[in-house]
Design a protein around this motif. Sequence first.
Motif, mmCIF file in Angstrom:
data_model
loop_
_atom_site.group_PDB
_atom_site.id
_atom_site.type_symbol
_atom_site.label_atom_id
_atom_site.label_comp_id
_atom_site.label_asym_id
_atom_site.label_seq_id
_atom_site.Cartn_x
_atom_site.Cartn_y
_atom_site.Cartn_z
ATOM 1 N N GLN A 65 0.834 -1.205 0.000
ATOM 2 C CA GLN A 65 0.000 0.000 0.000
ATOM 3 C C GLN A 65 0.867 1.253 0.000
ATOM 4 O O GLN A 65 2.071 1.199 0.284
ATOM 5 C CB GLN A 65 -0.871 0.014 1.254
ATOM 6 N N GLY B 274 8.304 14.326 1.827
ATOM 7 C CA GLY B 274 7.555 15.280 2.656
ATOM 8 C C GLY B 274 6.137 14.780 2.788
ATOM 9 O O GLY B 274 5.911 13.598 3.061
ATOM 10 N N LYS C 175 13.679 7.904 11.894
ATOM 11 C CA LYS C 175 14.022 8.397 10.557
ATOM 12 C C LYS C 175 15.404 9.063 10.550
ATOM 13 O O LYS C 175 16.151 8.948 9.577
ATOM 14 C CB LYS C 175 12.936 9.352 10.053
ATOM 15 N N TYR D 38 9.088 8.379 15.930
ATOM 16 C CA TYR D 38 9.161 8.386 14.465
ATOM 17 C C TYR D 38 10.363 9.198 13.992
ATOM 18 O O TYR D 38 11.157 8.737 13.156
ATOM 19 C CB TYR D 38 7.853 8.970 13.908
ATOM 20 N N ASP E 181 4.996 -7.523 3.205
ATOM 21 C CA ASP E 181 4.083 -6.650 3.958
ATOM 22 C C ASP E 181 3.405 -7.479 5.042
ATOM 23 O O ASP E 181 3.347 -8.710 4.944
ATOM 24 C CB ASP E 181 3.020 -6.053 3.010
ATOM 25 N N ILE F 38 13.686 4.613 2.768
ATOM 26 C CA ILE F 38 12.707 5.693 2.846
ATOM 27 C C ILE F 38 12.735 6.273 4.254
ATOM 28 O O ILE F 38 12.306 5.639 5.227
ATOM 29 C CB ILE F 38 11.288 5.208 2.463
ATOM 30 N N ILE G 26 3.109 13.236 1.526
ATOM 31 C CA ILE G 26 2.725 12.410 0.372
ATOM 32 C C ILE G 26 1.325 11.855 0.631
ATOM 33 O O ILE G 26 1.104 11.179 1.655
ATOM 34 C CB ILE G 26 3.723 11.232 0.180
ATOM 35 N N VAL H 193 5.528 -10.694 5.672
ATOM 36 C CA VAL H 193 6.800 -10.506 6.388
ATOM 37 C C VAL H 193 6.652 -9.357 7.373
ATOM 38 O O VAL H 193 6.140 -8.298 7.015
ATOM 39 C CB VAL H 193 7.936 -10.124 5.386
ATOM 40 N N ASP H 194 7.095 -9.596 8.616
ATOM 41 C CA ASP H 194 7.240 -8.484 9.565
ATOM 42 C C ASP H 194 8.714 -8.118 9.545
ATOM 43 O O ASP H 194 9.558 -8.907 9.977
ATOM 44 C CB ASP H 194 6.810 -8.928 10.968
ATOM 45 N N ILE H 195 9.035 -6.924 9.040
ATOM 46 C CA ILE H 195 10.454 -6.590 8.838
ATOM 47 C C ILE H 195 11.231 -6.428 10.144
ATOM 48 O O ILE H 195 12.457 -6.344 10.122
ATOM 49 C CB ILE H 195 10.637 -5.313 7.970
ATOM 50 N N GLN I 90 -4.292 2.750 -1.139
ATOM 51 C CA GLN I 90 -4.486 1.713 -0.125
ATOM 52 C C GLN I 90 -5.201 0.511 -0.759
ATOM 53 O O GLN I 90 -5.548 0.552 -1.950
ATOM 54 C CB GLN I 90 -5.311 2.289 1.039
ATOM 55 N N ASN J 47 10.984 0.462 2.673
ATOM 56 C CA ASN J 47 9.905 1.446 2.668
ATOM 57 C C ASN J 47 8.931 1.290 3.834
ATOM 58 O O ASN J 47 8.373 2.283 4.301
ATOM 59 C CB ASN J 47 9.164 1.313 1.321
ATOM 60 N N ILE K 113 3.116 4.423 -0.665
ATOM 61 C CA ILE K 113 4.287 4.704 -1.497
ATOM 62 C C ILE K 113 4.866 3.403 -2.073
ATOM 63 O O ILE K 113 5.240 3.330 -3.243
ATOM 64 C CB ILE K 113 5.352 5.456 -0.658
HETATM 65 P P1 NAD Z 1 1.294 3.234 4.336
HETATM 66 O O1 NAD Z 1 0.823 3.040 5.733
HETATM 67 O O2 NAD Z 1 0.337 3.733 3.301
HETATM 68 O O3 NAD Z 1 1.953 1.892 3.809
HETATM 69 C C1 NAD Z 1 2.922 1.233 4.596
HETATM 70 C C2 NAD Z 1 2.864 -0.254 4.329
HETATM 71 O O4 NAD Z 1 3.837 -0.867 5.203
HETATM 72 C C3 NAD Z 1 1.499 -0.874 4.673
HETATM 73 O O5 NAD Z 1 1.043 -1.702 3.624
HETATM 74 C C4 NAD Z 1 1.777 -1.666 5.949
HETATM 75 O O6 NAD Z 1 0.957 -2.811 6.083
HETATM 76 C C5 NAD Z 1 3.261 -2.022 5.784
HETATM 77 N N1 NAD Z 1 3.929 -2.334 7.055
HETATM 78 C C6 NAD Z 1 3.765 -1.718 8.254
HETATM 79 N N2 NAD Z 1 4.526 -2.310 9.186
HETATM 80 C C7 NAD Z 1 5.167 -3.348 8.575
HETATM 81 C C8 NAD Z 1 6.082 -4.347 9.036
HETATM 82 N N3 NAD Z 1 6.462 -4.429 10.324
HETATM 83 N N4 NAD Z 1 6.571 -5.228 8.130
HETATM 84 C C9 NAD Z 1 6.171 -5.185 6.821
HETATM 85 N N5 NAD Z 1 5.296 -4.268 6.355
HETATM 86 C C10 NAD Z 1 4.794 -3.356 7.217
HETATM 87 O O7 NAD Z 1 2.544 4.216 4.474
HETATM 88 P P2 NAD Z 1 3.190 5.273 3.441
HETATM 89 O O8 NAD Z 1 2.629 6.602 3.780
HETATM 90 O O9 NAD Z 1 3.142 4.758 2.072
HETATM 91 O O10 NAD Z 1 4.694 5.276 3.976
HETATM 92 C C11 NAD Z 1 5.721 4.487 3.399
HETATM 93 C C12 NAD Z 1 7.054 4.956 3.959
HETATM 94 O O11 NAD Z 1 7.232 6.342 3.644
HETATM 95 C C13 NAD Z 1 7.142 4.852 5.483
HETATM 96 O O12 NAD Z 1 8.443 4.490 5.852
HETATM 97 C C14 NAD Z 1 6.844 6.264 5.939
HETATM 98 O O13 NAD Z 1 7.413 6.559 7.199
HETATM 99 C C15 NAD Z 1 7.502 7.067 4.822
HETATM 100 N N6 NAD Z 1 6.974 8.426 4.690
HETATM 101 C C16 NAD Z 1 5.693 8.661 4.304
HETATM 102 C C17 NAD Z 1 5.249 9.980 4.180
HETATM 103 C C18 NAD Z 1 3.837 10.304 3.759
HETATM 104 O O14 NAD Z 1 3.471 11.509 3.800
HETATM 105 N N7 NAD Z 1 3.023 9.358 3.334
HETATM 106 C C19 NAD Z 1 6.118 11.041 4.451
HETATM 107 C C20 NAD Z 1 7.430 10.764 4.834
HETATM 108 C C21 NAD Z 1 7.857 9.449 4.941
#
Ligand code: NAD
Length: 252
Positions: free
Chosen positions: A12, A182, A155, A151, A33, A136, A184, A58-60, A190, A86, A14
């Motif tokens: 889901q 920034g 990061k 958080y 994921d 990321i 996103i 997978v839980d990373i 989703q 990511n 990014i």
């Molecule tokens: P999201 O919540 O839309 O997607 C994240 C995905 O990671 C989900 O499918 C979730 O199930 C999966 N996930 C969560 N924990 C996990 C784990 N332990 N093991 C495997 N998978 C797991 O998030 P996003 O907004 O797309 O964010 C993606 C990355 O970008 C993250 O690292 C986030 O911190 C970073 N980020 C996002 C934004 C933003 O504005 N969306 C801004 C800065 C950084």
Amino acid sequence: MRKVAAITGGAQGIGRAAALAFAEEGYAVAVADIDKEAGFEIVRFLHQAGGTAMFMHVDIADEASVKRWMNMIIKEFGRIDVLMNNAGIGKNSPMLELPLADFDRVIAVNLRGTFLCSQQAASYMRKQGKGAIINIASTRGLMSEAGTEAYSASKGGILALTHAMAVSLGHYGIRVNAISPGWIETADWQLSTRAKKPQHSERDRMQHPVGRVGTPEDIAQACLFLSSDKAGFITGQNLVVDGGMTIKMIYE
Ligand code: NAD
């Protein structure tokens, strides 16, 4: 031979956009994921579009789980060219009330997970003599709002981990870079039953010098570039992709 991109949290947001972008570039895509429904959905979608893809739950933060994923990628696809670290979570809370268990879980997923996946993937990339790791991070690794300690720390840690790993892995032909997104908007990326059409106010847009909020495709394109040979002289860097939000002074 077909190149292989491994993407954590690729079901889901990014990661989902990146899975699509790498598949469009001809990569076989391996998604990890914790959300099975979303993971199988994106892989079904990629297969229907003629791509090569696999999903694994997978839980990373879990070493055994990450090792199983890497072994499965090598068994199915034979190599790993790109690792996109990511997957990430946040637990915002007033600092004085943040439970330590929540702090630890954010660090375990975001920071330790990034290290763990990189360590495992790099052991295969080293044998290939080439690889690219994209971490990321976030603009929140550089600046903060109140109540984001876990958080932001995770990061900031990823940014330091990025230059440390770039130095350690450079002589194996492995480049390591970070992208700091920034704001996103991921609502429309989703699981299909949860996806929503994004809505932003004029104020939201005007916080950005480019005049809009970011999209997952913005980050996916930056990932493609940093993974490619066009970025062959770039390692250990942090590319801020935020529409200029963090370079804008605010006098109100
Ligand atoms: P999201 O919540 O839309 O997607 C994240 C995905 O990671 C989900 O499918 C979730 O199930 C999966 N996930 C969560 N924990 C996990 C784990 N332990 N093991 C495997 N998978 C797991 O998030 P996003 O907004 O797309 O964010 C993606 C990355 O970008 C993250 O690292 C986030 O911190 C970073 N980020 C996002 C934004 C933003 O504005 N969306 C801004 C800065 C950084």
